[in-house]
Design a protein around this motif. Sequence first.
Motif, PDB file in Angstrom:
ATOM      1  N   SER A   7       0.931  -1.323  -0.147  1.00  0.00           N
ATOM      2  CA  SER A   7      -0.101   0.165  -0.045  1.00  0.00           C
ATOM      3  C   SER A   7       0.855   1.373   0.065  1.00  0.00           C
ATOM      4  O   SER A   7       2.137   1.145   0.581  1.00  0.00           O
ATOM      5  CB  SER A   7      -0.725   0.022   1.313  1.00  0.00           C
ATOM      6  OG  SER A   7      -0.156   0.116   2.479  1.00  0.00           O
ATOM      7  N   GLN A   9      -1.931   1.857  -3.342  1.00  0.00           N
ATOM      8  CA  GLN A   9      -1.956   1.589  -4.906  1.00  0.00           C
ATOM      9  C   GLN A   9      -1.552   2.609  -5.559  1.00  0.00           C
ATOM     10  O   GLN A   9      -0.839   2.515  -6.744  1.00  0.00           O
ATOM     11  CB  GLN A   9      -3.318   1.302  -5.306  1.00  0.00           C
ATOM     12  CG  GLN A   9      -3.818  -0.262  -4.753  1.00  0.00           C
ATOM     13  CD  GLN A   9      -5.130  -0.485  -5.447  1.00  0.00           C
ATOM     14  OE1 GLN A   9      -6.346   0.178  -5.162  1.00  0.00           O
ATOM     15  NE2 GLN A   9      -5.233  -1.420  -6.353  1.00  0.00           N
ATOM     16  N   SER A  10      -1.687   4.036  -5.150  1.00  0.00           N
ATOM     17  CA  SER A  10      -1.127   4.957  -5.959  1.00  0.00           C
ATOM     18  C   SER A  10      -0.790   6.095  -4.909  1.00  0.00           C
ATOM     19  O   SER A  10      -1.503   6.136  -3.655  1.00  0.00           O
ATOM     20  CB  SER A  10      -2.174   5.625  -6.847  1.00  0.00           C
ATOM     21  OG  SER A  10      -3.352   5.807  -6.222  1.00  0.00           O
ATOM     22  N   GLN A 105       1.011  -5.904  -5.032  1.00  0.00           N
ATOM     23  CA  GLN A 105       0.269  -5.268  -6.101  1.00  0.00           C
ATOM     24  C   GLN A 105       0.936  -4.200  -6.895  1.00  0.00           C
ATOM     25  O   GLN A 105       0.241  -3.963  -7.943  1.00  0.00           O
ATOM     26  CB  GLN A 105      -1.237  -5.144  -5.351  1.00  0.00           C
ATOM     27  CG  GLN A 105      -1.926  -6.364  -5.072  1.00  0.00           C
ATOM     28  CD  GLN A 105      -2.900  -5.970  -3.978  1.00  0.00           C
ATOM     29  OE1 GLN A 105      -2.721  -5.420  -2.936  1.00  0.00           O
ATOM     30  NE2 GLN A 105      -4.266  -6.290  -4.583  1.00  0.00           N
ATOM     31  N   THR A 107       2.606   0.179  -6.550  1.00  0.00           N
ATOM     32  CA  THR A 107       2.284   1.458  -6.255  1.00  0.00           C
ATOM     33  C   THR A 107       2.456   2.217  -7.490  1.00  0.00           C
ATOM     34  O   THR A 107       3.990   2.226  -7.719  1.00  0.00           O
ATOM     35  CB  THR A 107       2.991   1.716  -4.861  1.00  0.00           C
ATOM     36  OG1 THR A 107       2.503   0.965  -3.901  1.00  0.00           O
ATOM     37  CG2 THR A 107       2.796   3.301  -4.770  1.00  0.00           C
TER      38      THR A 107
ATOM     39  N   GLY B  40      -3.804  -4.353 -12.658  1.00  0.00           N
ATOM     40  CA  GLY B  40      -3.654  -3.895 -11.453  1.00  0.00           C
ATOM     41  C   GLY B  40      -3.304  -4.830 -10.231  1.00  0.00           C
ATOM     42  O   GLY B  40      -3.609  -4.416  -9.341  1.00  0.00           O
ATOM     43  N   LYS B  41      -3.172  -6.137 -10.544  1.00  0.00           N
ATOM     44  CA  LYS B  41      -2.716  -6.831  -9.508  1.00  0.00           C
ATOM     45  C   LYS B  41      -1.351  -7.296  -9.458  1.00  0.00           C
ATOM     46  O   LYS B  41      -0.657  -6.611 -10.025  1.00  0.00           O
ATOM     47  CB  LYS B  41      -3.605  -8.091  -9.756  1.00  0.00           C
ATOM     48  CG  LYS B  41      -5.069  -8.022  -9.750  1.00  0.00           C
ATOM     49  CD  LYS B  41      -5.969  -9.276  -9.576  1.00  0.00           C
ATOM     50  CE  LYS B  41      -7.455  -8.934  -9.255  1.00  0.00           C
ATOM     51  NZ  LYS B  41      -8.185 -10.012  -8.907  1.00  0.00           N
TER      52      LYS B  41
END
Lengths: 113, 115
Positions: A7, A9-10, A105, A107, B40-41
Motif C-alpha cells: 500500500s 495503490q497510488s 500489487q 504502487t 492492476g494486480k
Amino acid sequence: QQQVKQSPQSLIVQKGGISIINCAYENTAFDYFPWYQQFPGKGPALLIAIRPDVSEKKEGRFTISFNKSAKQFSLHIMDSQPGDSATYFCAAKGNNQGGKLIFGQGTELSVKP
Amino acid sequence: EAGVTQFPSHSVIEKGQTVTLRCDPISGHDNLYWYRRVMGKEIKFLLHFVKESKQDESGMPNNRFLAERTGGTYSTLKVQPAELEDSGVYFCASSQGGFSYNEQFFGPGTRLTVL
C-alpha cells in the motif's frame, strides 16, 4: 491469498518530498525482500534489496526499513524527483523456494514538479 | 550486453485461439522465470527453469499453459486454447545460476489480450 500486501495503490508526491510505500508479509520463511521499479513499457528492474538480519539499508535517495517482528518493510524515497515517477513493487522470497519471487500489487508513484 | 528480450510485445487474439510467447534470456543465465501480471494486480510467478529443466511450475494456472526451454537457451510459453482470463502482461526474467538470490533481470513483457 495475497502473501505480500502493498500500500498504497497510488501515490502523488510533490518534487522534493518523501515517498513512502509499505509492504506486509505473513510467511516467516521469507528471507529476502527486494524492491523493483518499473517504467512504462519496460520490465521491472531491481532497485534495492534487504535481508532480515538488518533493519535498514540505504542506497542514495532510496532506503528500505525492515521490521521483522511486525513483518513489515517499507521503501522511502527522499527528495523525490519527477524522474522517480514509476510503478514500484515490493517482493519477497523464501529460503527454500528457489528463485521464486512473491510480489505485492504495486504502487503507482507520480512526482509532481 | 543485451538484456532479456521478449516477443511479441503485444498480442491480440480471439478466445479459443493459440498464442506462443518467446523469451530470450541474458546469455549464460541458467535460470529463467515466467511471471504474469493481470491488470492492476500483483505480478505472479508461473514457473522456473534451470537450464532446460523445470525446477518449479507451481504457478502454472492449468494445463492450457505449456512452457518449454530448448537446449537451455530461449523459452516459449504456449497458451492453448486461450481464455479471457489469460489476458495480462507476461514477463520473463533470467538470472545467473548457482545462487537463488542472484538478481533477476526482467524483460519488457508481452501484453496479451484475449477477446
